[in-house]
Design a protein around this motif. Sequence first.
Motif, PDB file in Angstrom:
ATOM      1  N   PHE A 278     -23.036   1.326  33.403  1.00 56.47           N
ATOM      2  CA  PHE A 278     -22.815   1.284  31.953  1.00 56.47           C
ATOM      3  C   PHE A 278     -23.606   2.436  31.339  1.00 56.47           C
ATOM      4  O   PHE A 278     -23.630   3.525  31.900  1.00 56.47           O
ATOM      5  CB  PHE A 278     -23.248  -0.085  31.410  1.00 56.47           C
ATOM      6  N   LEU A 279     -24.261   2.233  30.221  1.00 57.30           N
ATOM      7  CA  LEU A 279     -25.019   3.306  29.583  1.00 57.30           C
ATOM      8  C   LEU A 279     -26.110   3.812  30.521  1.00 57.30           C
ATOM      9  O   LEU A 279     -26.820   3.026  31.148  1.00 57.30           O
ATOM     10  CB  LEU A 279     -25.634   2.805  28.273  1.00 57.30           C
ATOM     11  N   ALA A 280     -26.222   5.132  30.621  1.00 55.51           N
ATOM     12  CA  ALA A 280     -27.123   5.733  31.594  1.00 55.51           C
ATOM     13  C   ALA A 280     -28.576   5.602  31.171  1.00 55.51           C
ATOM     14  O   ALA A 280     -28.903   5.550  29.988  1.00 55.51           O
ATOM     15  CB  ALA A 280     -26.773   7.206  31.783  1.00 55.51           C
ATOM     16  N   VAL A 281     -29.437   5.559  32.179  1.00 55.17           N
ATOM     17  CA  VAL A 281     -30.884   5.588  31.971  1.00 55.17           C
ATOM     18  C   VAL A 281     -31.359   7.001  32.266  1.00 55.17           C
ATOM     19  O   VAL A 281     -31.036   7.578  33.303  1.00 55.17           O
ATOM     20  CB  VAL A 281     -31.592   4.580  32.897  1.00 55.17           C
ATOM     21  N   SER A 282     -32.103   7.579  31.358  1.00 53.06           N
ATOM     22  CA  SER A 282     -32.655   8.913  31.555  1.00 53.06           C
ATOM     23  C   SER A 282     -34.174   8.827  31.506  1.00 53.06           C
ATOM     24  O   SER A 282     -34.733   7.836  31.044  1.00 53.06           O
ATOM     25  CB  SER A 282     -32.142   9.880  30.476  1.00 53.06           C
ATOM     26  N   HIS A 283     -34.823   9.856  31.985  1.00 57.18           N
ATOM     27  CA  HIS A 283     -36.289   9.815  32.018  1.00 57.18           C
ATOM     28  C   HIS A 283     -36.882  10.796  31.017  1.00 57.18           C
ATOM     29  O   HIS A 283     -36.328  11.845  30.713  1.00 57.18           O
ATOM     30  CB  HIS A 283     -36.818  10.114  33.424  1.00 57.18           C
ATOM     31  N   THR A 284     -38.012  10.415  30.512  1.00 60.83           N
ATOM     32  CA  THR A 284     -38.779  11.253  29.601  1.00 60.83           C
ATOM     33  C   THR A 284     -40.236  11.149  30.011  1.00 60.83           C
ATOM     34  O   THR A 284     -40.575  10.399  30.927  1.00 60.83           O
ATOM     35  CB  THR A 284     -38.578  10.812  28.139  1.00 60.83           C
TER      36      THR A 284
ATOM     37  N   LEU B  93     -26.065   2.081  18.626  1.00 60.52           N
ATOM     38  CA  LEU B  93     -26.198   0.959  17.689  1.00 60.52           C
ATOM     39  C   LEU B  93     -26.249   1.451  16.247  1.00 60.52           C
ATOM     40  O   LEU B  93     -25.641   0.860  15.345  1.00 60.52           O
ATOM     41  CB  LEU B  93     -27.459   0.162  18.022  1.00 60.52           C
ATOM     42  N   GLN B  94     -26.966   2.544  16.023  1.00 55.78           N
ATOM     43  CA  GLN B  94     -27.091   3.077  14.671  1.00 55.78           C
ATOM     44  C   GLN B  94     -25.724   3.463  14.102  1.00 55.78           C
ATOM     45  O   GLN B  94     -25.416   3.183  12.943  1.00 55.78           O
ATOM     46  CB  GLN B  94     -28.027   4.286  14.684  1.00 55.78           C
TER      47      GLN B  94
ATOM     48  N   MET C 139     -32.991   4.103  27.807  1.00 59.81           N
ATOM     49  CA  MET C 139     -31.574   4.289  27.512  1.00 59.81           C
ATOM     50  C   MET C 139     -31.480   5.078  26.215  1.00 59.81           C
ATOM     51  O   MET C 139     -31.477   4.506  25.127  1.00 59.81           O
ATOM     52  CB  MET C 139     -30.861   2.939  27.396  1.00 59.81           C
ATOM     53  N   ALA C 140     -31.403   6.394  26.349  1.00 65.32           N
ATOM     54  CA  ALA C 140     -31.457   7.249  25.169  1.00 65.32           C
ATOM     55  C   ALA C 140     -30.257   7.069  24.256  1.00 65.32           C
ATOM     56  O   ALA C 140     -30.364   7.229  23.033  1.00 65.32           O
ATOM     57  CB  ALA C 140     -31.571   8.709  25.607  1.00 65.32           C
ATOM     58  N   THR C 141     -29.102   6.728  24.813  1.00 65.42           N
ATOM     59  CA  THR C 141     -27.891   6.619  23.989  1.00 65.42           C
ATOM     60  C   THR C 141     -27.771   5.274  23.275  1.00 65.42           C
ATOM     61  O   THR C 141     -26.985   5.158  22.334  1.00 65.42           O
ATOM     62  CB  THR C 141     -26.637   6.817  24.860  1.00 65.42           C
TER      63      THR C 141
END
Length: 684
Positions: free
Chosen positions: A443-449, A472-473, A465-467
């Motif tokens: 589903f929605l990708a997980v990215s790292h920071t 939601l906004q 989950m950056a997206t």
Amino acid sequence: RAGFFLSFLPREGEVVGYFAPVAGAIRRLLRGGACIPCLARHGGRGRGVRTAMGRPPDAVFAWAPRVIFRAVRPAMLPLLVKKREAEAEEEGEEGPSRGAMFVSPALGLPSDVRASLGIEDFGVRHLLAFARAALQGSPVLLESGRPYDIPASAPPDARECKIEPPPPEWPADFFACLHACFARETQNAYDLRRLVETDYIGRAIRAVRGLRIVPVSDGSGAVRLASCDEGGIFLPPRDTVFDIVSADGSSEKARDLEPGDTKGSTSRRLGSGAQWLPRNHLLVVWDGFFADRDQSERDILWRMMQRLGLKELSHSSVIASYVLPRLRKAAVHGIPPKELLDVTTYILKWRDESKDISEDVLHSLRNAMVFMTRKGEFRSLDGPKPLHLGRAYAEDNNMVSAAEVLRKVDLEFDEISPRYIRDTDLSPTRWRRFFEMMGVPPFLAVSHTSSRTPDADTDRKCFVMATLPRTLQRLLKNYPTCIVEIQRIAKAILHHWNGYYEQYATDGLLQQLRTLRWLPVQSFSGSKNSNGLRTPTEIYMGCPEVKSVLGSAVEYLDLGAEGLQLGLDTRKALASLGVRASDGLLKDFEFAATLNRWNDAQKESNSVLRLTLEGIMKGYRLLASSSKDYCDAPIFVPDARGLELRAEVRGQLYLPSECVWEDPSGELENIDIHLRVLSSHYPL
């Protein structure tokens, strides 16, 4: 006999004094004259070969005539002679150059005599020079055991000389001779050390790898010569080449095994190694390469192929020597889409049917994997835009795909091409599971920071989950019509929690999801939050037992009409996120914590609770039956007396010190307005 006089030739240092210069003059004269019986070309232009006298510097010593002349066939010498003559003419030399004629060991010339006359021993460089001359031009083809044909595009030398083409077994003879040359040139420690220091053998092997001299078959019946540098060439399974020795000691010839024979696992392994890739992808060394040779000769050829870098046909060798290089090429230079599809299909089927795949191999495949997108582009998993599966790969009709969500909110992403499904006979489910195994998020990708804690001096990798917040906004701009989409997003995250998101939970993702308002709730009158989204720790599972106690005083997770099956995995996901009563049962500590939160809220805003007497009594029985002490738990007191047990009533919370069970005098409430008599509200 011819050449017998050479046995009287003075050796180096044998003649001293006055006549020493005479011995040197004799050697110089012999080196310049045709005094050595050699195998050389005969008569006119390319009509054959015969024994003739030749100059010593133009000949090489054939120390093993049977091995050398099978690799350097006399009938093929005219082509080599013409090539050498052309090179000599370009260099301003006269006569044929070295390597055109051979000296037989039958002459009995000692090594020091040969050295003094300038006769070199036949070696690897002579063999390679002959092979380059014989193989120049297009690769020679075989068909069903027919001899090599000289193609129309062959060099003029080959056509004009009308030489006899090399027979099909010639490549095997070449490699047998190459092995013998290596063995001879490394037979003493001094030579071996010198060859190692100069990388002589390594350079020779690299030169052979570049020659189109390995006979290969793609399974269609046609055989051609290929170079090892082309890649994708494999040795046939070992037990199809060597004799098979059974447990009782009897031996069965490998060449007699039928393709479908089950006595050895190799035939099946050969089929399984190649059946998932089209024939033009995998090349296997032609079985005739090993035919009509004894076990020791086959072993020599096998080891020579291994020195060239060829591996026995198996799934692991196909992955290492073909699949991974093709994926790396696709990532940098690109390959035809059909070829990438074939390679990817092979990986999927191998992964599904193999049981002993190491994690290192899977890690290498994930790092090298290249995907086709809907736009027809190639990309890896790490790209500037997130990569997602489209609706074609959805698990069921009720499950939303990330592509659907991101497309509606106009966020950039790449979608995996549906061609994987359209152009193969594999189901969407198998493809989805495969892509998820390769790292594509379900589903929605997980990215790292990067994040830094106050007590740490270095940054640490944090996954989020950056997206999700941006999605939601944008959806909430159309509230409340967007609530259905938000419910589908929440269901998808919960559904894929244990298979994907949980692995990132301890590295930042769990904190993000616990503090972000992303879960939809059932709306009740008097709610302060108008958008209907809550954090997981603010809501409860809306199960009948929980609702029977807490009623409308709390907010419940709302996943729409279809809901979400409350399986074990889903309960674990809800519990990890902090949703209360995640297993559908209200715990004593959860009820006590809820009472305390209500009490704190009442002090801050003077709010009024609406509960049923039956429900609140059930909650207090839960506390009473617990082994823990909840004597300080706030007590709910309705505003009125004599109400129905199942009717929702208004009331407030009081501390136990502010309540008594009964008032026999009936005057306590009049004397002290802070004391509440409970028996008048709660029937026994």
